[in-house]
Design an enzyme around this catalytic site. Sequence first.
Site, PDB file in Angstrom:
ATOM      1  N   CYS A 113       0.863  -1.189   0.000  1.00  0.00           N
ATOM      2  CA  CYS A 113       0.000   0.000   0.000  1.00  0.00           C
ATOM      3  C   CYS A 113       0.894   1.232   0.000  1.00  0.00           C
ATOM      4  CB  CYS A 113      -0.893   0.003   1.244  1.00  0.00           C
ATOM      5  SG  CYS A 113      -1.998   1.432   1.324  1.00  0.00           S
ATOM      6  N   CYS A 117       0.473   4.665   6.297  1.00  0.00           N
ATOM      7  CA  CYS A 117       0.010   4.921   7.669  1.00  0.00           C
ATOM      8  C   CYS A 117       1.018   4.289   8.639  1.00  0.00           C
ATOM      9  CB  CYS A 117      -1.378   4.329   7.878  1.00  0.00           C
ATOM     10  SG  CYS A 117      -2.567   4.985   6.693  1.00  0.00           S
ATOM     11  N   GLU A 161      -5.145  -0.036  -0.310  1.00  0.00           N
ATOM     12  CA  GLU A 161      -6.158   1.005  -0.223  1.00  0.00           C
ATOM     13  C   GLU A 161      -7.106   0.825  -1.417  1.00  0.00           C
ATOM     14  OE1 GLU A 161      -7.612   3.301   1.616  1.00  0.00           O
ATOM     15  OE2 GLU A 161      -8.759   3.787  -0.181  1.00  0.00           O
ATOM     16  N   SER A 192     -13.533  -0.269   2.873  1.00  0.00           N
ATOM     17  CA  SER A 192     -12.933   0.656   3.836  1.00  0.00           C
ATOM     18  C   SER A 192     -11.836   1.484   3.170  1.00  0.00           C
ATOM     19  CB  SER A 192     -12.346  -0.150   4.999  1.00  0.00           C
ATOM     20  OG  SER A 192     -11.636   0.705   5.861  1.00  0.00           O
ATOM     21  N   SER A 215     -11.641   5.152   7.531  1.00  0.00           N
ATOM     22  CA  SER A 215     -10.717   5.032   8.656  1.00  0.00           C
ATOM     23  C   SER A 215     -10.348   6.436   9.124  1.00  0.00           C
ATOM     24  CB  SER A 215      -9.457   4.274   8.232  1.00  0.00           C
ATOM     25  OG  SER A 215      -9.808   2.996   7.789  1.00  0.00           O
ATOM     26  N   LEU A 216     -10.906   6.831  10.236  1.00  0.00           N
ATOM     27  CA  LEU A 216     -10.708   8.200  10.719  1.00  0.00           C
ATOM     28  C   LEU A 216      -9.449   8.277  11.587  1.00  0.00           C
ATOM     29  CD1 LEU A 216     -12.157  10.877  10.426  1.00  0.00           C
ATOM     30  CD2 LEU A 216     -13.492  10.325  12.458  1.00  0.00           C
ATOM     31  N   ASN A 291      -3.581  -3.202  17.070  1.00  0.00           N
ATOM     32  CA  ASN A 291      -2.866  -4.486  17.075  1.00  0.00           C
ATOM     33  C   ASN A 291      -1.393  -4.220  16.837  1.00  0.00           C
ATOM     34  OD1 ASN A 291      -5.191  -6.260  17.180  1.00  0.00           O
ATOM     35  ND2 ASN A 291      -5.612  -5.570  15.104  1.00  0.00           N
ATOM     36  N   CYS A 333      -6.614  -6.680  11.783  1.00  0.00           N
ATOM     37  CA  CYS A 333      -6.463  -5.466  10.986  1.00  0.00           C
ATOM     38  C   CYS A 333      -5.053  -4.918  11.101  1.00  0.00           C
ATOM     39  CB  CYS A 333      -7.382  -4.366  11.474  1.00  0.00           C
ATOM     40  SG  CYS A 333      -9.009  -4.888  11.853  1.00  0.00           S
TER      41      CYS A 333
HETATM   42  N1  SAH Z   1      -6.690   0.870   3.350  1.00  0.00           N
HETATM   43  C1  SAH Z   1      -7.987   0.766   3.884  1.00  0.00           C
HETATM   44  C2  SAH Z   1      -8.394  -0.656   4.179  1.00  0.00           C
HETATM   45  C3  SAH Z   1      -7.345  -1.541   4.781  1.00  0.00           C
HETATM   46  S1  SAH Z   1      -6.857  -1.156   6.413  1.00  0.00           S
HETATM   47  C4  SAH Z   1      -8.127   1.648   5.116  1.00  0.00           C
HETATM   48  O1  SAH Z   1      -7.125   2.167   5.592  1.00  0.00           O
HETATM   49  O2  SAH Z   1      -9.246   1.845   5.553  1.00  0.00           O
HETATM   50  C5  SAH Z   1      -8.249  -1.759   7.333  1.00  0.00           C
HETATM   51  C6  SAH Z   1      -8.408  -1.164   8.711  1.00  0.00           C
HETATM   52  O3  SAH Z   1      -7.353  -1.612   9.554  1.00  0.00           O
HETATM   53  C7  SAH Z   1      -8.364   0.356   8.735  1.00  0.00           C
HETATM   54  O4  SAH Z   1      -9.465   0.859   9.456  1.00  0.00           O
HETATM   55  C8  SAH Z   1      -7.077   0.667   9.469  1.00  0.00           C
HETATM   56  O5  SAH Z   1      -7.172   1.883  10.164  1.00  0.00           O
HETATM   57  C9  SAH Z   1      -6.969  -0.534  10.389  1.00  0.00           C
HETATM   58  N2  SAH Z   1      -5.624  -0.790  10.878  1.00  0.00           N
HETATM   59  C10 SAH Z   1      -4.470  -0.622  10.229  1.00  0.00           C
HETATM   60  N3  SAH Z   1      -3.424  -0.960  11.017  1.00  0.00           N
HETATM   61  C11 SAH Z   1      -3.944  -1.353  12.205  1.00  0.00           C
HETATM   62  C12 SAH Z   1      -3.388  -1.842  13.426  1.00  0.00           C
HETATM   63  N4  SAH Z   1      -2.081  -1.996  13.562  1.00  0.00           N
HETATM   64  N5  SAH Z   1      -4.225  -2.165  14.423  1.00  0.00           N
HETATM   65  C13 SAH Z   1      -5.567  -2.041  14.269  1.00  0.00           C
HETATM   66  N6  SAH Z   1      -6.151  -1.617  13.148  1.00  0.00           N
HETATM   67  C14 SAH Z   1      -5.355  -1.263  12.122  1.00  0.00           C
HETATM   68 FE1  SF4 Z   2      -2.825   1.417   3.513  1.00  0.00          FE
HETATM   69 FE2  SF4 Z   2      -5.064   1.213   5.000  1.00  0.00          FE
HETATM   70 FE3  SF4 Z   2      -2.680   0.396   5.957  1.00  0.00          FE
HETATM   71 FE4  SF4 Z   2      -3.154   2.981   5.640  1.00  0.00          FE
HETATM   72  S1  SF4 Z   2      -4.236   1.593   7.052  1.00  0.00           S
HETATM   73  S2  SF4 Z   2      -1.265   1.919   5.035  1.00  0.00           S
HETATM   74  S3  SF4 Z   2      -4.378   2.986   3.807  1.00  0.00           S
HETATM   75  S4  SF4 Z   2      -3.765  -0.466   4.234  1.00  0.00           S
END
Ligand code: SAH
Ligand code: SF4
Length: 344
Positions: A113, A117, A161, A192, A215-216, A291, A333
């Site tokens: 991706c 993030c 994403e 999402s 994802s806020l 997580n 996630c």
């Molecule tokens: N890229 C998209 C969908 C994949 S991520 C997005 O960002 O929405 C799916 C979800 O996992 C998102 O809500 C993201 O905020 C959450 N996520 C990412 N890393 C995480 C972590 N380490 N612990 C908990 N949730 C996480």
């Molecule tokens: Fe990509 Fe979603 Fe992970 Fe952000 S939280 S790096 S948009 S997969």
Amino acid sequence: MQTLQLKTLSRDELDAFIESLDEKLFRAAQLWSWLYQKNIVDFGHMTNLAKEFRIHLLEKTTAKRLDLIHLNHSESTGTQKFLWQLEDGQQIESVYIPEGSRRTVCVSTQVGCAMGCTFCATGRMGLIRNLSEYEILEQVLSIWDRINEKPTNIVVMGMGEPFQNYENVIKSLTILNHVDGAAMGARKITISTCGIVPRILQFAKERQPFKLAISLNATTDAVRSRIMPINRKYPLKELMKAAKYYSHHTRKRITFEYVLIKDVNDTSEDAGRLLKLLQDLPCKINLIAYNATSGKYARPDEAVIKRFAKQIESICAPVILRLSKGDDINGACGQLLVEKVNVF
Ligand code: SAH
Ligand code: SF4
């Protein structure tokens, strides 16, 4: 000639392909039903197709599944994490989450991706490539085949994403949603996004039937930009404007995801700001306890998570404290990260 993967075709494209073979159009309907209603990939088992037609298909096309190279099974929750190998050697993951009568599949949309993030394992991989429509939908069909039951729900929350691969994502879900095929209900399919504003607007204008989650993860631009670099391009104000447009235009409820990270976004001021941000918007909030993906961040204490949930529950929409299923197998996630397994 290259072999055509039949599952790259929409229903209309399948008609056109069948016509190009000089076959009768009803063959397309029959084939579609084998592929998606019955989830069969072996032409030899498609008993109502004429033998010559099957030979024709075998010569020119394939419907084959993804190659499974590793399966992780969590005994305690029943969650299964699948590692697939794609034709070009890239690898992706999907997660199967059984919960009561629900059988949810979490699918990936990209290898890696680009969004970066800082709390997300996939983000650390960078973007390698988009998945094709076939590679997206086949995750659902291949899991269906392996668990021997049709999944009931799809969440597009795996690696990648989805709104950076918009066309392929929409096409794959439209195929899975088709009434004469897998007929997976659009209200049971959630996409999402981290907040790609133009695509949220497009999704609304096109009145796509699938559900939207955003994802806020933070309530100020300073914090959000720090943990989600996309916020520098589409800051909170723009994101919330797009969310409101979506909500008014489609009359559908958005789910906002909020990953609670210790000492980053878990104070009662954050909870207060969250309420304010969402006050005019019919929505749901999905609170997710962070997580662990590296040593940089930590999950808040249970008491902090409960207090945060309580605080937003008192004024705003229902709060679902989603249990992060599968974290014992790194299938929760944000933990989806392909550590390149060398198979050659
Ligand atoms: N890229 C998209 C969908 C994949 S991520 C997005 O960002 O929405 C799916 C979800 O996992 C998102 O809500 C993201 O905020 C959450 N996520 C990412 N890393 C995480 C972590 N380490 N612990 C908990 N949730 C996480
Ligand atoms: Fe990509 Fe979603 Fe992970 Fe952000 S939280 S790096 S948009 S997969």
